[in-house]
Design an enzyme around this catalytic site. Structure first.
Site, PDB file in Angstrom:
ATOM      1  N   ASP A  67      51.312  43.925  55.728  1.00 58.61           N
ATOM      2  CA  ASP A  67      51.229  42.620  55.078  1.00 58.61           C
ATOM      3  C   ASP A  67      51.224  41.462  56.066  1.00 58.61           C
ATOM      4  OD1 ASP A  67      53.905  43.108  55.809  1.00 58.61           O
ATOM      5  OD2 ASP A  67      54.533  43.472  53.762  1.00 58.61           O
ATOM      6  N   ASN A 136      65.355  44.425  46.381  1.00 61.30           N
ATOM      7  CA  ASN A 136      64.856  44.530  45.001  1.00 61.30           C
ATOM      8  C   ASN A 136      63.888  45.708  44.835  1.00 61.30           C
ATOM      9  OD1 ASN A 136      62.562  43.692  46.311  1.00 61.30           O
ATOM     10  ND2 ASN A 136      62.227  41.845  45.120  1.00 61.30           N
ATOM     11  N   HIS A 138      61.208  46.345  46.771  1.00 63.07           N
ATOM     12  CA  HIS A 138      59.803  46.166  47.174  1.00 63.07           C
ATOM     13  C   HIS A 138      59.465  47.029  48.387  1.00 63.07           C
ATOM     14  CE1 HIS A 138      60.893  42.434  49.832  1.00 63.07           C
ATOM     15  NE2 HIS A 138      60.670  43.443  50.637  1.00 63.07           N
ATOM     16  N   GLU A 143      56.139  43.432  44.889  1.00 57.10           N
ATOM     17  CA  GLU A 143      57.370  43.017  44.233  1.00 57.10           C
ATOM     18  C   GLU A 143      57.508  43.719  42.876  1.00 57.10           C
ATOM     19  OE1 GLU A 143      59.452  41.543  45.960  1.00 57.10           O
ATOM     20  OE2 GLU A 143      58.786  39.650  46.851  1.00 57.10           O
TER      21      GLU A 143
HETATM   22  C1  F6R Z   1      57.511  44.096  56.036  1.00 61.31           C
HETATM   23  C2  F6R Z   1      57.553  44.569  54.655  1.00 61.31           C
HETATM   24  C3  F6R Z   1      58.777  44.481  53.825  1.00 61.31           C
HETATM   25  C4  F6R Z   1      60.069  44.815  54.591  1.00 61.31           C
HETATM   26  C5  F6R Z   1      61.275  44.643  53.670  1.00 61.31           C
HETATM   27  C6  F6R Z   1      62.579  44.927  54.387  1.00 61.31           C
HETATM   28  O1  F6R Z   1      56.235  44.299  56.591  1.00 61.31           O
HETATM   29  O2  F6R Z   1      56.563  44.997  54.186  1.00 61.31           O
HETATM   30  O3  F6R Z   1      58.652  45.362  52.735  1.00 61.31           O
HETATM   31  O4  F6R Z   1      59.995  46.125  55.052  1.00 61.31           O
HETATM   32  O5  F6R Z   1      61.296  43.337  53.181  1.00 61.31           O
HETATM   33  O6  F6R Z   1      62.771  43.954  55.363  1.00 61.31           O
HETATM   34  P1  F6R Z   1      63.955  44.046  56.420  1.00 61.31           P
HETATM   35  O7  F6R Z   1      63.637  45.199  57.315  1.00 61.31           O
HETATM   36  O8  F6R Z   1      63.910  42.727  57.156  1.00 61.31           O
HETATM   37  O9  F6R Z   1      65.202  44.247  55.633  1.00 61.31           O
END
Ligand code: F6R
Length: 259
Positions: A67, A136, A138, A143
């Site tokens: 992303d 959450n 994701h 989401e």
């Molecule tokens: C990042 C992504 C997100 C993160 C998720 C966890 O490229 O796609 O899904 O993996 O938000 O983020 P952290 O590792 O910062 O807790």
């Protein structure tokens, strides 16, 4: 789903890096699907250490990222382009033409989603996709409520995701409201998936992932329909699961405990 329970973030990063390095050694022209965020940072550092010490080469590896924020220039310190460049890409011997990321700055975002899907199709999707998980549920920036059939698309970030990511910005207002993300259908086309979960803030999501049902409102549950998923989880992130009687820890594998 194979679950590897490890003590802490350090061990999680060691086990994850070992799996990625093995993949690159066994399949030097593999496609690696990569994530950003706090969780994979140490894993990336260990890939770089291994590259320096053992000269594991990435010359024929292609990378695709999950992303990118919409509206942050690639050289913005919090863009995922910057993150990947500074924390990994510039420190390995990847070829720049083999690095693929969605571009959140183009005027036609729908065309950009199509372009990215064409790249994914052309590369035949990741051989190994690295994932983090949002509190959450994701994965990527899919989401809650995202259909599992979704290809690459422009997503609206939930307030909880913006709040969680505000730690990387000076102020919540600076966190973009939208991102381009690989959809769940693209993620599920990966041949193998490695999800990392570390820390107490992920404990509820890990429990839901391990004991919940397939549910569009919990995007990570889509992984239950994939044949080759490994989850590396540390003890803080496993906290809620340890309370559940019918999940027991068994013999250690790769430095962790496989559940
Ligand atoms: C990042 C992504 C997100 C993160 C998720 C966890 O490229 O796609 O899904 O993996 O938000 O983020 P952290 O590792 O910062 O807790």
């Amino acid at each position: 789903m194979k679950i590897i329970a490890v003590n802490d973030y350090e061990e999680l990063s060691k086990v994850a890096s070992k799996i990625i390095i093995e993949k690159v050694k066994n399949q030097p022209d593999c496609v690696l699907g990569l994530a950003t965020g706090g969780t994979p940072e140490k894993t990336y550092q260990l890939l770089i250490e291994d590259f320096k010490r053992n000269a594991t080469t990435y010359q024929n590896v292609n990378t695709v990222n999950l992303d990118e924020y919409v509206g942050l220039p690639n050289n913005h310190p919090q863009s995922y382009h910057s993150y990947m460049f500074h924390k990994l890409f510039k420190l390995l011997d990847l070829k720049s033409e083999n690095i693929h990321m969605p571009d959140g700055m183009v005027s036609d975002l729908q065309e950009e989603c199509k372009r990215y899907d064409m790249i994914l199709d052309h590369l035949n999707y990741p051989d190994l996709q690295l994932l983090g998980i949002g509190s959450n549920g994701h994965i990527g920036f899919n989401e809650p409520g995202s259909p599992f059939s979704q290809k690459t698309y422009v997503t609206t970030l939930s307030e909880s995701t913006r709040l969680a990511n505000a730690r990387f910005f000076n102020h919540l207002d600076e966190v973009p409201s939208h991102a381009i993300t690989m959809g769940i259908s693209g993620i599920l086309k990966s041949k193998e998936i490695l999800l990392l979960a570390s820390g107490e803030s992920k404990a509820k999501a890990v429990k839901e992932l391990l004991v919940g049902e397939l549910d569009m409102n919990f995007p990570a549950s889509a992984l239950k329909s994939h044949k080759h998923v490994t989850i590396i989880v540390d003890s803080l992130a496993l906290k809620e699961v340890r309370k559940i009687k019918d999940i027991e820890l068994s013999e250690a594998t790769c430095g962790g405990h496989e559940i």
